[in-house]
Scaffold this active site. Sequence first.
Site, mmCIF file in Angstrom:
data_model
loop_
_atom_site.group_PDB
_atom_site.id
_atom_site.type_symbol
_atom_site.label_atom_id
_atom_site.label_comp_id
_atom_site.label_asym_id
_atom_site.label_seq_id
_atom_site.Cartn_x
_atom_site.Cartn_y
_atom_site.Cartn_z
ATOM 1 N N ASP A 114 1.040 -1.093 -0.232
ATOM 2 C CA ASP A 114 -0.072 0.392 -0.433
ATOM 3 C C ASP A 114 0.762 1.583 -0.349
ATOM 4 O OD1 ASP A 114 -2.608 1.327 0.666
ATOM 5 O OD2 ASP A 114 -2.290 1.705 2.254
ATOM 6 N N MET B 40 -8.305 5.441 2.706
ATOM 7 C CA MET B 40 -8.219 6.692 1.559
ATOM 8 C C MET B 40 -6.988 6.802 1.278
ATOM 9 S SD MET B 40 -11.433 8.021 2.304
ATOM 10 C CE MET B 40 -11.228 9.295 1.313
ATOM 11 N N ARG B 41 -6.069 6.315 1.253
ATOM 12 C CA ARG B 41 -5.085 6.547 0.303
ATOM 13 C C ARG B 41 -5.369 6.376 -0.680
ATOM 14 N NH1 ARG B 41 -1.555 3.880 3.261
ATOM 15 N NH2 ARG B 41 -0.354 5.069 4.300
ATOM 16 N N ALA B 42 -6.545 5.579 -1.242
ATOM 17 C CA ALA B 42 -6.190 5.461 -2.839
ATOM 18 C C ALA B 42 -6.322 6.442 -3.207
ATOM 19 C CB ALA B 42 -7.147 4.345 -3.573
ATOM 20 N N VAL C 75 -4.335 8.966 -4.328
ATOM 21 C CA VAL C 75 -3.044 9.054 -4.787
ATOM 22 C C VAL C 75 -3.171 8.911 -5.302
ATOM 23 C CG1 VAL C 75 -1.671 7.505 -5.345
ATOM 24 C CG2 VAL C 75 -1.757 7.584 -3.469
#
Length: 657
Positions: free
Chosen positions: A193, A274-276, A279
């Site tokens: 991730d 929420m990283r998706a 990014v």
Amino acid sequence: MKPYPFTAVVGMPDLRLALVLSSISPAVGGVLVRGEKGTAKSTMVRALAGLLPGVDVVDSCRFSCDPVSPDPVCPDGPHEAGVPAHRRPARLVELPVGAAEDRVVGSLNLEKALSEGVTDYQPGLLAAAHRGLLYVDEVNLLHDHLVDTLLDAAAMGRATVEREGVSVSHAARFVLIGTMNPEEGELRPQLLDRFGLTVEVASSRDPEQRVEVVRRRLAYEADPDGFADGYAEADAALAAEIEAAQRLLPSVKLPDEALRQIAEVCASFEVDGMRADIVTARTAVAHAAWAGRAEVTTEDIRVAARLALPHRRRRNPFDAPGISEEQLEQALEDSQPPPEGPDDDGPSGGGPGPDDSGPVPDGGPAEGAPSSGPSEPTGNGSSPQKTVGAGDTFRARVFRVKGTGEGERGRRSRAITDTGRTIGVQPPSVRDGRPHLVATIRAAAPHQQARGRSGAGLEVRSADLRFALREGREGNLVLFCVDASGSMGARARMREVKTAVLSLLLDAYQRRDKVGLVTFRGTDAELALPPTISVEAAAARLEGLPTGGRTPLAEGLLEAARVLRVEAIRDPRRRPLLVLVTDGRATSGSDAVARAKAAAGLLTDVTTIVMDCETGRMRLGLAAELAGHLGAEHVPLSDVAAESLASAVRERTGRAA
């Protein structure tokens, strides 16, 4: 010798774009390159460094501090305003898979700390990579302790070294680039991730393109400098475009409509966390800057989603990464507001062009494996074979190898490692590992008068250093020996067996074990999967495992013994755990039972688990008897789940009370 030029690499447009976007915006989070061996992954990554703009660094600072905003706690600082500085090329630092922790984060000189009271810190690879690129080839083979170090640095933007009360910290912000061959095993989800983008690469099947690859490679090997000079102008033009995009990047606008599109696309793919979304947004902004646009469009979001989402929508370690182009287009279409006029955001035709194709889901064999299939000839004279699929996996019990080993670091069995809790002191002859402060002081104290010490501090010499004896966990070789005979062929039973074994494979994946698969049916046994760290390959082989025929138990045990004997020569430090999946029957040959007992005698020194698959009211207890011959733990199939063990313990505790 000049490196291979970036623009000379043939094909791989997705990888080229991902590397460029990460160079334009390091906040994207780097690139993970997945692909088979021999696809020029490393060549393209190493060529990238030559395209990056140089960086301004403070003179004589080993940590590459920016003279405009230096690190306030830099070990070589503090740096005053107007400090002398110079410009140097951006660095590409390679992190070897087998590197020691001190080589990565840096080391402290304990002798000087004790005798002089000063902190003598030698920077590691993370300091060298600050404000540059950190490249890890075969990143999936990286040891767990190094993975933890990278996770900490990537999350905090700093590297910290702590040794016996002495602590040093410095900035460590870098673009992380990793390459890997999925056949050799997957990455831990936490590190996976941390990569902003992922790209799948494969060698071209076009003969003309393959010819051009070979032609260029041979030309480079014959005259590296001359070959590189031929592409110098193209590389310089690309570097100028990257620098222009970096200047444009801060002014690119990300309107609320684009943010809503990104959120709806990520939600439609059911990504974790929420990283998706973050990014994807950063990548879309970088792509807009690369295209020379002042505002993010639907096309930028489309490209960003193809690169940022494939490795974030995986639901378990056996699923292949990838996204559906059709689903992506549908999500983008659904996220569009009702048209109030002409819509010029996307490309004409409403879909991707021929040059916009993103990573294609590799659709590994673990996907879509048949739950049942028609009977097929076995080729060994036995009854027709059948294939039965597995059910949903569960959290399995943890089985460990007896005793204490010294193998590769992992998460299964007890072992002496260079991490973990301190349990003692190494012999004085051992000069490796983490220093033991108390033992070092004890070794040096009796000699202080003879050494003429005066004043504060100790007179510590190299011979006084003592190193800690630490106990941690190791990874093991988990060899599955699975009975695939007709007695196991009942649909419900085989489904339960495959589900249990897949659950144990998932546990092996999480504990960083090697796995192997031996199957026996008909009249013989075979090594279906040689020992490997690719748990996905084992899961795929197991999912398609056919059943039928007699039960050559002796042949299965003999093959397991042979595999373990060979593997002990190849990897002597890795201790084995044998998981024998059987109902205990032996029906192949007139002396099947006697031969099985004799074969069991070859495995009495191996920690073995006999997974008893016998079901029904009338049970013969053959698997339990076999476990006795092997000196193994007997585990009924229903007790493989961790929850079943906890229930049994509670039940026994209640009865005792």
